[in-house]
Design a protein around this motif. Structure first.
Motif, mmCIF file in Angstrom:
data_model
loop_
_atom_site.group_PDB
_atom_site.id
_atom_site.type_symbol
_atom_site.label_atom_id
_atom_site.label_comp_id
_atom_site.label_asym_id
_atom_site.label_seq_id
_atom_site.Cartn_x
_atom_site.Cartn_y
_atom_site.Cartn_z
ATOM 1 N N THR A 282 0.906 -1.336 -0.118
ATOM 2 C CA THR A 282 0.208 0.129 0.038
ATOM 3 C C THR A 282 0.793 1.244 -0.046
ATOM 4 O O THR A 282 0.305 2.152 -0.338
ATOM 5 C CB THR A 282 -0.934 0.121 1.341
ATOM 6 O OG1 THR A 282 -0.178 -0.073 2.314
ATOM 7 C CG2 THR A 282 -2.037 -1.063 1.417
ATOM 8 N N LYS B 142 -7.730 -2.057 0.772
ATOM 9 C CA LYS B 142 -6.451 -0.875 0.445
ATOM 10 C C LYS B 142 -5.229 -1.742 -0.426
ATOM 11 O O LYS B 142 -4.784 -1.311 -0.926
ATOM 12 C CB LYS B 142 -6.050 -0.336 1.581
ATOM 13 C CG LYS B 142 -6.446 0.757 2.099
ATOM 14 C CD LYS B 142 -5.995 1.478 3.707
ATOM 15 C CE LYS B 142 -6.537 2.747 3.869
ATOM 16 N NZ LYS B 142 -5.962 3.310 5.063
ATOM 17 N N HIS C 134 -4.824 0.055 -3.438
ATOM 18 C CA HIS C 134 -3.590 0.884 -3.475
ATOM 19 C C HIS C 134 -2.402 -0.159 -4.043
ATOM 20 O O HIS C 134 -1.632 0.492 -4.621
ATOM 21 C CB HIS C 134 -3.388 1.322 -2.080
ATOM 22 C CG HIS C 134 -4.245 2.294 -1.561
ATOM 23 N ND1 HIS C 134 -4.028 3.048 -0.457
ATOM 24 C CD2 HIS C 134 -5.413 2.878 -2.066
ATOM 25 C CE1 HIS C 134 -5.033 3.955 -0.331
ATOM 26 N NE2 HIS C 134 -5.967 3.809 -1.476
#
Length: 316
Positions: A60, A91, A95
Motif C-alpha cells: 500500500t 487498500k 492501493h
C-alpha cells in the motif's frame, strides 16, 4: 540469462512456491512481504540462495526497485484474515495494484495480477467462464476481498489500455498444498488440522456445496505459463481444477487419509458463502496448453504429510 523478478506476497503460501519455482528456472527473485499472513518459515530454505532477496514492505506504500517482471500476489486470501481488517484488505488490493502498476509503468516491466474466483461471487452460471460478470454483494462481509480484486482487475486493464502496459490477469480458484496456514479458515486446512488433532470436523451447511481443488504445483505452472504467453494473452484466465467435489466428499477423504476417528459436526452456512465454485478452463487449455495433473487424493497426501510435520514441531 535470468530476469529480475519481484513477487509481492512472496512469503505467503502461494508466493513462496512461486519464488521457489522462479529460482529453479534461473531468475533473480525479490520476495516482498509485510508478514501479515506470510511467514519466514515458508522461505527460510531460500534465504541462502544467491539470487534470492527478501524485502519487508507493504504494497500500500510505493516501492522503488528495478525489475523486469512483477507478480502481484499481495493480499490476505482467506475469509478469516481478509475480514479481520476489511479496510486494509481493500487498500491492499486497490492501493497495492496502483503502486505495482506504477512501478511496472516506470520500469516497463511485465506485470501479473493474482485475481480470484471470488470476482464471480455466488455464481448463477456453472461452471464459470471468464465472460461471466458475477453475482457479488458489494456491501457484504466478503466484499472487501471480492470488490477489491474486481477493482484491481479494472485498474490493470485501464493501465493496459491507457499506458500500453504488458499485463496478465489470472482468476485463481481454490488452491491447496504445503505451507497453507493452519488457522486460515480454508476448508482443506481446517479439515486436515481438525483430523490430525482428533477433533470433530466442522461442516458449514449440509456439506452439499461444491468446490474445485487445485494443487499448488499445478497452479504455479499455470501462472508461469500465462506470464510467458504471447503479449496479446492478457487474460483474465481461469486457473483451477475443474473436477468438482462436495465438501462432504472432501471431509470423508481427509478422515480416510489421516486415519482419524473424527465425527462430522454441522453448523449454519456463513453469509454470502457460494454454493458452487467450478472453473471452466477451456481458455487456459487453448491459450496456455495448461490443465492440472495432480489428483485430489495425491495432493491431499502431500498436504497432510506437511501438516503432520508441522504438528510434530509444535507449530500449531
Amino acid at each position: 540469462m535470468g530476469k529480475r523478478i519481484l513477487v509481492t506476497g512472496g512469503a505467503g503460501f502461494l508466493g513462496s512456491h512461486l519464488c521457489e519455482r522462479l529460482l529453479q528456472d534461473g531468475h533473480d527473485v525479490i520476495c516482498l512481504d509485510n508478514f501479515y499472513t506470510g511467514r519466514k518459515d515458508n522461505i527460510v530454505h531460500l534465504m541462502d540462495h544467491r539470487f534470492f532477496e527478501l524485502m519487508r514492505h507493504d504494497v500500500t506504500f510505493p516501492l522503488y526497485v528495478e525489475v523486469d517482471e512483477i507478480y502481484n500476489l499481495a493480499c490476505p486470501a482467506s475469509p478469516i484474515h481478509y475480514q479481520f481488517d476489511p479496510v486494509q484488505t481493500t487498500k491492499t488490493s486497490v492501493h497495492g495494484a496502483i503502486n505495482m502498476l506504477g512501478l511496472a509503468k516506470r520500469t516497463k516491466a511485465k506485470i501479473f495480477q493474482a485475481s480470484t474466483s471470488e470476482v464471480y461471487g455466488d455464481p448463477e452460471m456453472h461452471p464459470q467462464t471468464e465472460d461471466y460478470r458475477g453475482n457479488v454483494n458489494p456491501i457484504g462481509p466478503r466484499a472487501c476481498y471480492d470488490e477489491g480484486k474486481r477493482c484491481a482487475e479494472t485498474l490493470f486493464f485501464d493501465y493496459h489500455r491507457q499506458h500500453r502496459l504488458n499485463i496478465r490477469v489470472a482468476r485463481i480458484f481454490n488452491t491447496y498444498g504445503p505451507r497453507m496456514l493452519p488457522n486460515d479458515g480454508r476448508v482443506v486446512s481446517n479439515f486436515i488440522v481438525q483430523a490430525l488433532k482428533g477433533r470433530d470436523i466442522t461442516i458449514y451447511g449440509k456439506g452439499s456445496q461444491t468446490r474445485s481443488f487445485c494443487y499448488v504445483d499445478d497452479l504455479v505452472d499455470g501462472i508461469i505459463r500465462l506470464m510467458n504467453a504471447p503479449d496479446d494473452v492478457t487474460g483474465p484466465i481461469n486457473l483451477g481444477n475443474p473436477v468438482e467435489f462436495t465438501i462432504m466428499d472432501l471431509a470423508k477423504m481427509v478422515i480416510e487419509l489421516t486415519g482419524a476417528k473424527s465425527q462430522l459436526v454441522f453448523k449454519p452456512l456463513p453469509e454470502d458463502d457460494p454454493m458452487q465454485r467450478q472453473p471452466n478452463i477451456e481458455k487456459a487449455k487453448k491459450l496456455l496448453g495448461w490443465q492440472p495433473s495432480v489428483a485430489l487424493r495425491q495432493g491431499l497426501e502431500k498436504t497432510i504429510a506437511y501438516f503432520e510435520s508441522e504438528l510434530s514441531k509444535g507449530r500449531f
